[in-house]
Motif scaffolding. Structure first.
Motif, PDB file in Angstrom:
ATOM      1  N   GLU A  42       0.778  -1.014  -0.015  1.00 22.13           N
ATOM      2  CA  GLU A  42      -0.138  -0.115  -0.065  1.00 22.13           C
ATOM      3  C   GLU A  42       0.898   1.190  -0.009  1.00 22.13           C
ATOM      4  OE1 GLU A  42      -3.545   1.842   2.609  1.00 22.13           O
ATOM      5  OE2 GLU A  42      -3.129  -0.090   2.913  1.00 22.13           O
ATOM      6  N   LEU A  43       1.873   1.169   0.584  1.00 20.16           N
ATOM      7  CA  LEU A  43       2.703   2.323   0.743  1.00 20.16           C
ATOM      8  C   LEU A  43       3.753   2.509  -0.310  1.00 20.16           C
ATOM      9  CD1 LEU A  43       3.820   2.012   4.671  1.00 20.16           C
ATOM     10  CD2 LEU A  43       2.429   3.780   3.716  1.00 20.16           C
ATOM     11  N   GLY A  44       3.925   1.263  -1.144  1.00 21.48           N
ATOM     12  CA  GLY A  44       4.826   1.368  -2.430  1.00 21.48           C
ATOM     13  C   GLY A  44       6.285   1.377  -1.996  1.00 21.48           C
ATOM     14  N   VAL A  45       6.713   1.124  -0.805  1.00 16.64           N
ATOM     15  CA  VAL A  45       8.310   1.097  -0.390  1.00 16.64           C
ATOM     16  C   VAL A  45       8.370  -0.204   0.651  1.00 16.64           C
ATOM     17  CG1 VAL A  45       8.361   3.553  -0.409  1.00 16.64           C
ATOM     18  CG2 VAL A  45       7.696   2.583   1.590  1.00 16.64           C
ATOM     19  N   ARG A  46       9.666  -0.666   0.445  1.00 16.94           N
ATOM     20  CA  ARG A  46      10.024  -1.515   1.613  1.00 16.94           C
ATOM     21  C   ARG A  46      10.223  -0.916   2.930  1.00 16.94           C
ATOM     22  NH1 ARG A  46      12.272  -6.335  -0.464  1.00 16.94           N
ATOM     23  NH2 ARG A  46      12.451  -7.010   1.872  1.00 16.94           N
ATOM     24  N   LEU A  47       9.644  -1.427   3.964  1.00 19.54           N
ATOM     25  CA  LEU A  47       9.874  -0.852   5.151  1.00 19.54           C
ATOM     26  C   LEU A  47      11.038  -1.920   5.955  1.00 19.54           C
ATOM     27  CD1 LEU A  47       6.170  -0.338   6.268  1.00 19.54           C
ATOM     28  CD2 LEU A  47       7.945   1.125   5.659  1.00 19.54           C
ATOM     29  N   SER A  59      15.635   2.502   5.388  1.00 17.18           N
ATOM     30  CA  SER A  59      15.602   4.039   5.395  1.00 17.18           C
ATOM     31  C   SER A  59      14.388   4.544   5.418  1.00 17.18           C
ATOM     32  CB  SER A  59      16.599   4.602   4.330  1.00 17.18           C
ATOM     33  OG  SER A  59      16.168   4.318   3.343  1.00 17.18           O
ATOM     34  N   TYR A  60      13.531   3.794   4.532  1.00 19.50           N
ATOM     35  CA  TYR A  60      12.259   4.394   4.308  1.00 19.50           C
ATOM     36  C   TYR A  60      11.291   4.019   5.765  1.00 19.50           C
ATOM     37  CZ  TYR A  60      13.017   4.978  -0.430  1.00 19.50           C
ATOM     38  OH  TYR A  60      13.424   5.441  -1.782  1.00 19.50           O
ATOM     39  N   GLY A  61      11.676   2.602   6.146  1.00 20.49           N
ATOM     40  CA  GLY A  61      11.068   2.267   7.503  1.00 20.49           C
ATOM     41  C   GLY A  61      11.436   3.128   8.679  1.00 20.49           C
ATOM     42  N   SER A  62      12.536   3.518   8.653  1.00 18.33           N
ATOM     43  CA  SER A  62      13.032   4.239  10.140  1.00 18.33           C
ATOM     44  C   SER A  62      12.324   5.527   9.821  1.00 18.33           C
ATOM     45  CB  SER A  62      14.640   4.429   9.830  1.00 18.33           C
ATOM     46  OG  SER A  62      15.252   3.321   9.942  1.00 18.33           O
ATOM     47  N   GLU A  63      12.146   6.152   8.780  1.00 23.95           N
ATOM     48  CA  GLU A  63      11.508   7.502   8.704  1.00 23.95           C
ATOM     49  C   GLU A  63       9.966   7.297   9.276  1.00 23.95           C
ATOM     50  OE1 GLU A  63      10.552  11.408   5.512  1.00 23.95           O
ATOM     51  OE2 GLU A  63      12.063   9.627   5.073  1.00 23.95           O
ATOM     52  N   PHE A  64       9.301   6.230   8.506  1.00 25.60           N
ATOM     53  CA  PHE A  64       7.948   6.068   8.763  1.00 25.60           C
ATOM     54  C   PHE A  64       7.772   5.737  10.426  1.00 25.60           C
ATOM     55  CE2 PHE A  64       4.370   2.555   8.231  1.00 25.60           C
ATOM     56  CZ  PHE A  64       3.310   3.337   7.998  1.00 25.60           C
ATOM     57  N   GLU A  66       9.411   6.716  12.738  1.00 28.79           N
ATOM     58  CA  GLU A  66       9.408   7.886  13.759  1.00 28.79           C
ATOM     59  C   GLU A  66       8.048   8.591  13.815  1.00 28.79           C
ATOM     60  OE1 GLU A  66      12.222  10.584  12.397  1.00 28.79           O
ATOM     61  OE2 GLU A  66      14.001   9.329  12.587  1.00 28.79           O
ATOM     62  N   HIS A  67       7.237   8.486  12.686  1.00 27.92           N
ATOM     63  CA  HIS A  67       6.081   9.363  12.653  1.00 27.92           C
ATOM     64  C   HIS A  67       4.934   8.434  13.240  1.00 27.92           C
ATOM     65  CE1 HIS A  67       7.371  12.631  10.258  1.00 27.92           C
ATOM     66  NE2 HIS A  67       8.019  11.779   9.337  1.00 27.92           N
ATOM     67  N   ILE A  68       5.217   7.124  12.947  1.00 29.93           N
ATOM     68  CA  ILE A  68       3.808   6.170  13.338  1.00 29.93           C
ATOM     69  C   ILE A  68       4.137   6.174  15.103  1.00 29.93           C
ATOM     70  CG2 ILE A  68       3.445   3.811  13.589  1.00 29.93           C
ATOM     71  CD1 ILE A  68       2.554   5.481  10.938  1.00 29.93           C
ATOM     72  N   CYS A  69       5.197   6.103  15.813  1.00 28.70           N
ATOM     73  CA  CYS A  69       5.168   6.118  17.058  1.00 28.70           C
ATOM     74  C   CYS A  69       4.689   7.352  17.732  1.00 28.70           C
ATOM     75  CB  CYS A  69       6.804   5.903  17.433  1.00 28.70           C
ATOM     76  SG  CYS A  69       7.490   4.362  17.363  1.00 28.70           S
ATOM     77  N   VAL A  70       4.956   8.702  17.054  1.00 22.64           N
ATOM     78  CA  VAL A  70       4.236   9.673  17.575  1.00 22.64           C
ATOM     79  C   VAL A  70       2.910   9.446  17.407  1.00 22.64           C
ATOM     80  CG1 VAL A  70       4.161  12.175  17.027  1.00 22.64           C
ATOM     81  CG2 VAL A  70       6.205  11.076  16.937  1.00 22.64           C
ATOM     82  N   ALA A  71       2.302   9.091  16.121  1.00 22.47           N
ATOM     83  CA  ALA A  71       0.773   9.014  15.992  1.00 22.47           C
ATOM     84  C   ALA A  71       0.070   8.044  17.033  1.00 22.47           C
ATOM     85  CB  ALA A  71       0.489   8.654  14.587  1.00 22.47           C
ATOM     86  N   LEU A  72       0.754   6.819  17.006  1.00 25.75           N
ATOM     87  CA  LEU A  72       0.320   5.945  18.157  1.00 25.75           C
ATOM     88  C   LEU A  72       0.195   6.451  19.430  1.00 25.75           C
ATOM     89  CD1 LEU A  72       1.338   2.710  16.364  1.00 25.75           C
ATOM     90  CD2 LEU A  72      -0.837   3.608  16.117  1.00 25.75           C
TER      91      LEU A  72
END
Length: 296
Positions: A42-47, A59-64, A66-72
């Motif tokens: 769905e995201l179109g990148v390897r996490l 690197s995509y997963g690391s950035e994702f 950071e944002h997901i931890c804050v959001a959750l």
């Protein structure tokens, strides 16, 4: 994309192992693998990428992450908040504190807080040095701590709550006991004692002693011990914080220091600035800011 996928992603990013993550999430390993695969599509990148039997974030997963931890964290905070609203303010707050405020400031503040929010709040109070309090806060053992200024304030928020003066403590029979004040320059030649190195106050006093050329023995960790020491040995002079003024101690006398008439030491409320806090802890933090004896 759904919320479960994001929780699965966060746990896998934390444990870096499909088997351990699925066990922690109480789901099967194929279910976790399918969920992560669908999320990546769905995201179109390897996490994640494989490293032996483990996985690690790309690197995509690391950035994702950071944002997901804050959001959750914000979602969990909102759910907790609504639950607290629905059931009334309750729960446990874990406090770390230095000994010097436990007879006066801390009980007054906690009693005032419970008078405002009710008696369902339970306090789990642990006494330690400033260094011990800060270590416990960083390790997640405490929700908030009351201690000296953190040497490293990164990710920490501080609120000054009370100050303490620096005084001399002597036995009533000591030749300085009748003095209304004493200068540091007069103390050379006296047997001086003060805090041990493991006490945060030691680091504050060390440069002061050097500036006045004073030789001071490390002899105590708290003011009650200091008072007992000077009354027992009688010829020594303790350089200490003034925290015993509310107690009537037989034979103990405190004397102001000429160069230290202004408050010498500040005690702070310290908490993690960006961490999730329970609603009860959030209320305590806001209450302390209003209750504090100091202004920013």
């Amino acid at each position: 994309m759904n919320l479960s996928q994001l929780y699965y992603f966060r746990k896998l990013a934390e444990l870096e192992h499909y088997g351990k993550a699925s066990e922690a999430l109480f789901i099967t390993q194929p279910s976790l693998s399918n969920s992560i695969s669908n999320l990546e599509k769905e995201l179109g990148v390897r996490l994640f990428e494989r490293v032996g039997r483990n996985v690690r974030l790309t690197s995509y997963g690391s950035e994702f992450n950071e944002h997901i931890c804050v959001a959750l964290s914000e979602i969990e905070k909102a759910v907790n908040l609504m639950a607290q609203y629905g059931s009334g303010l309750s729960g446990q707050i874990r406090l770390g504190t230095v000994i010097s405020i436990q007879r006066n400031f801390l009980p007054r503040m906690l009693n005032a807080f419970r008078a405002e929010v009710g008696s369902n709040i339970m306090f789990d109070i642990h006494q330690d040095t400033t260094y011990g309090c800060l270590d416990g806060l960083n390790e997640g053992k405490f929700d908030v701590v009351f201690c000296g200024q953190p040497p490293n304030k990164k990710d920490l928020a501080t609120v000054p709550v009370t100050t303490q003066n620096l005084v001399l403590g002597v036995d009533k029979s000591h030749e300085l006991a009748q003095r209304s004040s004493v200068s540091f320059s007069e103390l050379k030649g006296y047997s001086l004692v003060s805090y041990r190195q493991e006490s945060y106050v030691y680091s504050v006093l060390e440069s002061l002693f050097e500036r006045f050329g004073l030789t001071v023995k490390q002899a105590f960790n708290d003011e009650i011990s200091a008072a007992s020491l000077v009354v027992a040995e009688k010829n020594i002079v303790a350089v200490m914080l003034e925290t015993l003024d509310d107690l009537a101690l037989n034979d103990f006398v405190s004397i102001p220091i000429d160069e230290q008439r202004d408050p010498f030491y500040t005690v702070y409320l310290v908490y993690k600035a960006n961490a999730f806090h329970s609603y009860a802890t959030e209320r305590l933090i806001e209450f302390v800011k209003e209750f504090t004896e100091l202004s920013e």
